[in-house]
Design a protein around this motif. Structure first.
Motif, mmCIF file in Angstrom:
data_model
loop_
_atom_site.group_PDB
_atom_site.id
_atom_site.type_symbol
_atom_site.label_atom_id
_atom_site.label_comp_id
_atom_site.label_asym_id
_atom_site.label_seq_id
_atom_site.Cartn_x
_atom_site.Cartn_y
_atom_site.Cartn_z
ATOM 1 N N ARG A 25 53.538 -50.520 -34.253
ATOM 2 C CA ARG A 25 52.601 -49.602 -33.598
ATOM 3 C C ARG A 25 53.244 -48.239 -33.377
ATOM 4 O O ARG A 25 52.586 -47.200 -33.524
ATOM 5 N N LEU A 26 54.534 -48.215 -33.055
ATOM 6 C CA LEU A 26 55.238 -46.935 -32.919
ATOM 7 C C LEU A 26 55.284 -46.211 -34.261
ATOM 8 O O LEU A 26 55.093 -44.990 -34.330
ATOM 9 N N ARG A 27 55.522 -46.955 -35.323
ATOM 10 C CA ARG A 27 55.550 -46.354 -36.660
ATOM 11 C C ARG A 27 54.175 -45.790 -37.020
ATOM 12 O O ARG A 27 54.077 -44.706 -37.612
ATOM 13 N N ALA A 28 53.114 -46.501 -36.659
ATOM 14 C CA ALA A 28 51.756 -46.017 -36.940
ATOM 15 C C ALA A 28 51.474 -44.726 -36.176
ATOM 16 O O ALA A 28 50.898 -43.779 -36.723
ATOM 17 N N ILE A 29 51.879 -44.682 -34.923
ATOM 18 C CA ILE A 29 51.699 -43.462 -34.129
ATOM 19 C C ILE A 29 52.413 -42.292 -34.800
ATOM 20 O O ILE A 29 51.854 -41.200 -34.930
ATOM 21 N N ALA A 30 53.626 -42.519 -35.246
ATOM 22 C CA ALA A 30 54.387 -41.450 -35.902
ATOM 23 C C ALA A 30 53.672 -40.970 -37.167
ATOM 24 O O ALA A 30 53.648 -39.765 -37.451
ATOM 25 N N LEU A 31 53.077 -41.894 -37.925
ATOM 26 C CA LEU A 31 52.357 -41.502 -39.142
ATOM 27 C C LEU A 31 51.156 -40.618 -38.834
ATOM 28 O O LEU A 31 50.778 -39.772 -39.640
ATOM 29 N N LEU A 32 50.539 -40.848 -37.685
ATOM 30 C CA LEU A 32 49.312 -40.127 -37.334
ATOM 31 C C LEU A 32 49.564 -38.733 -36.762
ATOM 32 O O LEU A 32 48.620 -37.992 -36.534
ATOM 33 N N GLN A 33 50.814 -38.389 -36.557
ATOM 34 C CA GLN A 33 51.085 -37.079 -35.973
ATOM 35 C C GLN A 33 50.535 -35.972 -36.868
ATOM 36 O O GLN A 33 50.912 -35.838 -38.031
ATOM 37 N N GLY A 34 49.600 -35.216 -36.312
ATOM 38 C CA GLY A 34 49.047 -34.063 -37.014
ATOM 39 C C GLY A 34 48.026 -34.377 -38.086
ATOM 40 O O GLY A 34 47.623 -33.489 -38.834
ATOM 41 N N ARG A 35 47.579 -35.640 -38.175
ATOM 42 C CA ARG A 35 46.620 -35.972 -39.238
ATOM 43 C C ARG A 35 45.809 -37.204 -38.870
ATOM 44 O O ARG A 35 46.165 -37.968 -37.994
ATOM 45 N N GLU A 36 44.737 -37.357 -39.598
ATOM 46 C CA GLU A 36 43.910 -38.557 -39.529
ATOM 47 C C GLU A 36 44.179 -39.359 -40.792
ATOM 48 O O GLU A 36 44.320 -38.794 -41.873
ATOM 49 N N LEU A 37 44.300 -40.680 -40.651
ATOM 50 C CA LEU A 37 44.561 -41.539 -41.798
ATOM 51 C C LEU A 37 43.572 -42.694 -41.845
ATOM 52 O O LEU A 37 43.152 -43.205 -40.807
ATOM 53 N N CYS A 38 43.274 -43.101 -43.054
ATOM 54 C CA CYS A 38 42.485 -44.303 -43.278
ATOM 55 C C CYS A 38 43.381 -45.507 -42.996
ATOM 56 O O CYS A 38 44.596 -45.457 -43.239
ATOM 57 N N LEU A 39 42.808 -46.581 -42.515
ATOM 58 C CA LEU A 39 43.577 -47.795 -42.270
ATOM 59 C C LEU A 39 44.341 -48.218 -43.520
ATOM 60 O O LEU A 39 45.502 -48.623 -43.436
ATOM 61 N N CYS A 40 43.723 -48.090 -44.680
ATOM 62 C CA CYS A 40 44.385 -48.517 -45.914
ATOM 63 C C CYS A 40 45.641 -47.695 -46.193
ATOM 64 O O CYS A 40 46.606 -48.205 -46.760
ATOM 65 N N GLN A 41 45.671 -46.440 -45.771
ATOM 66 C CA GLN A 41 46.862 -45.610 -45.953
ATOM 67 C C GLN A 41 47.990 -46.081 -45.040
ATOM 68 O O GLN A 41 49.149 -46.138 -45.460
ATOM 69 N N ILE A 42 47.653 -46.435 -43.826
ATOM 70 C CA ILE A 42 48.653 -46.944 -42.888
ATOM 71 C C ILE A 42 49.189 -48.284 -43.380
ATOM 72 O O ILE A 42 50.399 -48.529 -43.359
ATOM 73 N N VAL A 43 48.297 -49.134 -43.848
ATOM 74 C CA VAL A 43 48.676 -50.445 -44.389
ATOM 75 C C VAL A 43 49.665 -50.267 -45.535
ATOM 76 O O VAL A 43 50.678 -50.969 -45.618
#
Length: 122
Positions: free
Chosen positions: A16-34
């Protein structure tokens, strides 16, 4: 107190921390996070649900895609402070840096391509 408990529980997981870091400054599709975190779509969906309930992230649906972004200024101050702490803390993290590099490659692909590959949008 309830908000603080939800936030601290939500932050007690590396993915979840890694996901938060990925979202910094952008919106992502779930498939991109996956794709970046190499988790099953159902697992990542559960993680994002926990982050949403803690009001650390916001989501929207567009067709069969679910998009996530960090909470905005309408979120409780505890959530915003927690996000600030997490983002400052992961700045120098080796895994977070590797995730950002992988995200650059993932962002070159259309969500439809990722969904075909993962079956995360079915």
């Amino acid at each position: 107190m309830r908000d603080l408990l939800a936030i601290t529980k939500a932050l007690a997981d590396e993915n979840r921390l890694r996901a938060i870091a990925l979202l910094q400054g952008r919106e992502l599709c779930l498939c991109q996070i996956v794709e970046v975190l190499s988790l099953a779509p159902s697992t990542m969906s559960k993680h994002m649900s926990i982050l949403s309930r803690a009001r650390l992230v916001e989501s929207r649906k567009e067709g069969r895609w679910a998009y996530f972004r960090l909470a905005d200024s309408d979120a409780p101050s505890e959530a915003l402070q927690a996000l600030e702490l997490v983002l400052a803390s992961v700045k120098q993290d080796k895994q977070a840096k590797a995730d950002q590099q992988q995200l650059k490659q993932v962002l070159k692909l259309e969500p439809e391509e990722l969904c075909r590959k993962q079956a995360s949008c079915k």
